[in-house]
Enzyme design. Structure first.
Site, PDB file in Angstrom:
ATOM      1  N   ASN A  55      71.088  22.308  29.653  1.00  0.00           N
ATOM      2  CA  ASN A  55      71.171  23.752  29.848  1.00  0.00           C
ATOM      3  C   ASN A  55      71.665  24.498  28.615  1.00  0.00           C
ATOM      4  O   ASN A  55      71.365  25.676  28.440  1.00  0.00           O
ATOM      5  CB  ASN A  55      72.086  24.071  31.038  1.00  0.00           C
ATOM      6  CG  ASN A  55      73.475  23.466  30.885  1.00  0.00           C
ATOM      7  OD1 ASN A  55      73.615  22.282  30.599  1.00  0.00           O
ATOM      8  ND2 ASN A  55      74.495  24.274  31.068  1.00  0.00           N
TER       9      ASN A  55
ATOM     10  N   GLN B 213      66.936  22.903  34.874  1.00  0.00           N
ATOM     11  CA  GLN B 213      66.348  23.554  33.706  1.00  0.00           C
ATOM     12  C   GLN B 213      64.954  23.031  33.385  1.00  0.00           C
ATOM     13  O   GLN B 213      64.288  23.563  32.497  1.00  0.00           O
ATOM     14  CB  GLN B 213      67.257  23.371  32.483  1.00  0.00           C
ATOM     15  CG  GLN B 213      68.645  23.954  32.631  1.00  0.00           C
ATOM     16  CD  GLN B 213      68.663  25.471  32.560  1.00  0.00           C
ATOM     17  OE1 GLN B 213      67.669  26.114  32.175  1.00  0.00           O
ATOM     18  NE2 GLN B 213      69.783  26.084  32.914  1.00  0.00           N
TER      19      GLN B 213
ATOM     20  N   SER C 167      66.970  24.095  41.295  1.00  0.00           N
ATOM     21  CA  SER C 167      67.553  25.430  41.500  1.00  0.00           C
ATOM     22  C   SER C 167      66.445  26.463  41.593  1.00  0.00           C
ATOM     23  O   SER C 167      65.446  26.390  40.868  1.00  0.00           O
ATOM     24  CB  SER C 167      68.493  25.767  40.340  1.00  0.00           C
ATOM     25  OG  SER C 167      68.940  27.110  40.429  1.00  0.00           O
TER      26      SER C 167
ATOM     27  N   THR D 253      72.496  26.871  58.700  1.00  0.00           N
ATOM     28  CA  THR D 253      71.213  27.545  58.887  1.00  0.00           C
ATOM     29  C   THR D 253      70.497  27.716  57.557  1.00  0.00           C
ATOM     30  O   THR D 253      71.068  28.235  56.595  1.00  0.00           O
ATOM     31  CB  THR D 253      71.430  28.933  59.527  1.00  0.00           C
ATOM     32  OG1 THR D 253      72.098  28.766  60.776  1.00  0.00           O
ATOM     33  CG2 THR D 253      70.096  29.638  59.752  1.00  0.00           C
TER      34      THR D 253
ATOM     35  N   CYS E 187      78.431  28.676  33.292  1.00  0.00           N
ATOM     36  CA  CYS E 187      79.445  28.059  34.151  1.00  0.00           C
ATOM     37  C   CYS E 187      80.713  27.699  33.391  1.00  0.00           C
ATOM     38  O   CYS E 187      81.726  27.354  33.989  1.00  0.00           O
ATOM     39  CB  CYS E 187      78.876  26.808  34.813  1.00  0.00           C
ATOM     40  SG  CYS E 187      77.433  27.160  35.852  1.00  0.00           S
TER      41      CYS E 187
END
Length: 436
Positions: free
Chosen positions: A186, A214, A234, A274, A360
Site C-alpha cells: 500500500n 491494493q 476491500s 446483517t 492507517c
C-alpha cells in the site's frame, strides 16, 4: 470500446461532482485553500464510480429488505442482490461464489485470516510467517498472537521491497500454520512474486494468506494460480463504497478459521451480522466494472505515471523512487526528495491531496516502517511522498501536480542549508557538527 467511452464520460462529469474551487474558498482544520485539491491519494481511498452509486441507490430507497429475511419479497430480492454481488467479486479473482465471505473491509478480513486460522489450528500450529512491510493490521494481529504465545517470523525485504524466496523457504517449520504476504504494497506499490510464494506454501502444505486490497481491480488476481487459501479484499480501493470488504476462503482443500465475532451465524458462521446490501451491491458492481476496464485503466495509469515521474525528474535532481520499478503497480508512485522534509512539502502542496504513506499510520511522526525495511535512511524516508493515480486522474491534473511539486521542492531547497552545502560539493554527512 464501450467501456472506454463510459470511462471517458465519467471523467468529464467528475469535475462537476467535486469542483476544484469555490467563490469563498475552503477553511478546514486551520488550513485555508482556494478550492478542493487535486486528488492523488488513490491508495488511501478511491472515489466511488458513479456507475457503482447507480447500482447501490435502489437498495437504500426502495429495495431495503434484510437479506436474511426469508418470509417475504423484500428479503428475497435483497438476498438475490447479495448473491449476485458475491458472484461478481468471485469472478474477478477466479473463485467460486461459495468461497466469498462479506466483511466490513480488508482490516476485518485480515484479522479473521491471521487470528482465526491460528486459533483454529492452535493445537499443533504455533508459528506464523509474514513480512516487515505488511499493512499495520496484519502486523498488529501478529503481535496480538505473540502475546498469546504464538511465534512470528517477520521476513525482511530487499532494497526493492521484494522478499527473498529462499529466506521464506528456510523460515517454514513443521509448526508453521500460516504465511501472510501482501500482494501489492500500500505504501510503495511493489508486487510480490505471488505464484512463487504460493508454490512454496503448497510444497510445505502451509496455508497462504494475502492482503490483496491494493491488487483487486488493478492487476490480474487468480486465487488458483497464486495458490492462496485466504485473500482479503476491500471495496473502497476499487472505486466502490467504504465499509465493505470480502474474504476469500478456499473450499478445496478446505481452510478453517475461528470466527472473531459471535452472533446470528451469517456468512456461513464466519462473520455474523446483517450483510449491508447496498454496500455489498456496490462492491460487486465495482468488481464487474474492473473486470471490463482493468486493461484499459492499466494502460492509462502507466502513461500518467510516466508523465508524472518524467515531469518531476526532468526539472529536479535528487528524486528517488522507493521500491522496485519493474515489479510495481504503476498507480502507486512513492518518491523521496532529497534535502526536503516531507511534512513541509505536504503543507506546501495544499492544492494537491497526497500523503507520506499509509493513511492507517499517518498519525505517527516516525519515518515509514516500510521505507525503513527497504534500508532507506531516515533523512530520505522523511522526505517521501506517495502519489496515487487512478481511473479518473487526468493529464491536466498530472501536469498541474508536476508544476506545484517542482515549485514547492525548489522553494524548500532554497531555504535548506544542506542543499547549499551539496551544491558546493560538501558532504554534509561527514561534517562534525559542534554542540552548544
Amino acid at each position: 470500446m464501450a467501456s472506454k467511452i463510459m470511462a471517458s464520460t465519467v471523467r468529464r462529469t467528475l469535475p462537476h461532482i467535486r469542483p476544484l474551487s469555490t467563490a469563498a474558498g475552503i477553511s478546514i482544520k486551520g488550513v485555508k485553500i482556494s478550492g478542493r485539491p487535486l486528488y492523488l491519494d488513490m491508495q488511501a481511498t478511491s472515489p466511488v464510480d458513479p456507475r457503482v452509486l447507480d447500482a447501490m441507490l435502489p437498495y437504500f430507497i426502495s429495495q431495503y429488505g434484510n437479506p436474511h429475511s426469508r418470509t417475504h419479497l423484500y428479503g428475497w430480492e435483497s438476498d438475490q442482490a447479495v448473491e449476485a454481488a458475491r458472484a461478481q467479486v468471485a469472478s474477478l479473482i477466479h473463485a467460486s461464489p461459495k468461497e466469498i465471505i462479506f466483511t466490513s473491509g480488508a482490516t476485518e478480513s485480515n484479522n479473521i485470516s491471521v487470528k482465526g486460522v491460528m486459533r483454529f489450528y492452535n493445537e499443533n500450529k504455533k508459528h506464523v510467517i509474514t513480512t516487515q512491510t505488511e499493512h499495520k493490521c496484519v502486523l498488529d494481529s501478529c503481535r496480538h498472537l505473540q502475546q498469546q504465545g504464538f511465534d512470528v517470523t517477520y521476513l525482511p525485504v530487499k532494497p526493492d521491497g521484494l522478499i527473498d524466496l529462499n529466506e521464506l523457504r528456510n523460515s517454514i517449520r513443521s509448526d508453521t500454520g500460516l504465511v501472510s504476504v501482501m500482494a501489492v504494497n500500500n505504501e510503495i506499490g511493489v508486487i510480490q512474486p505471488m505464484e512463487e510464494i504460493g508454490r512454496i506454501c503448497m510444497e510445505f502444505g502451509v496455508p497462504f494468506h494475502t492482503d490483496a486490497a491494493q491488487a483487486l481491480g488493478k492487476i490480474r488476481v487468480d486465487v488458483n494460480k497464486w495458490n492462496v487459501s485466504l485473500m482479503s479484499l476491500s471495496g473502497h480501493k476499487v472505486y466502490g463504497p467504504k465499509g465493505v470488504g470480502a474474504l476469500y476462503m478456499r473450499r478445496r482443500p478446505r481452510i478453517r478459521v475461528e470466527p472473531q465475532m459471535n452472533g446470528g451465524g451469517q456468512e456461513r458462521g464466519v462473520r455474523s451480522g446483517t450483510v449491508a446490501t447496498p454496500l455489498v451491491v456496490g462492491m460487486g458492481a465495482a468488481c464487474e466494472i474492473a473486470m471490463k476496464e482493468m486493461e484499459y485503466d492499466a494502460k492509462r495509469v502507466v502513461k500518467l505515471k510516466d508523465r508524472l515521474l518524467n515531469g518531476i525528474r526532468t526539472r529536479l535532481d535528487g528524486v528517488m523512487v522507493n521500491g522496485s520499478m519493474e515489479r510495481r503497480y504503476a498507480g502507486n508512485l512513492n518518491l523521496s526528495f532529497a534535502y526536503v522534509e516531507g511534512e513541509s512539502l505536504l503543507m506546501g502542496l495544499k492544492e494537491v491531496a497526497v500523503s507520506t504513506g499509509s493513511a492507517c499510520t499517518s498519525a505517527s511522526l516516525e519515518p515509514s516502517y516500510v521505507l525503513r525495511a527497504l534500508g532507506v535512511d531516515d533523512d530520505m524516508a522523511h522526505t517521501s511522498v506517495r502519489f496515487g493515480i487512478g481511473r479518473f486522474t487526468t493529464e491536466e491534473e498530472v501536469d498541474k501536480v508536476v508544476e506545484l511539486t517542482v515549485n514547492q521542492v525548489k522553494k524548500l531547497r532554497e531555504m535548506s542549508p544542506l542543499y547549499e552545502m551539496v551544491k558546493e560539493g560538501i558532504d554534509y554527512k561527514s561534517v562534525q557538527w559542534a554542540q552548544h
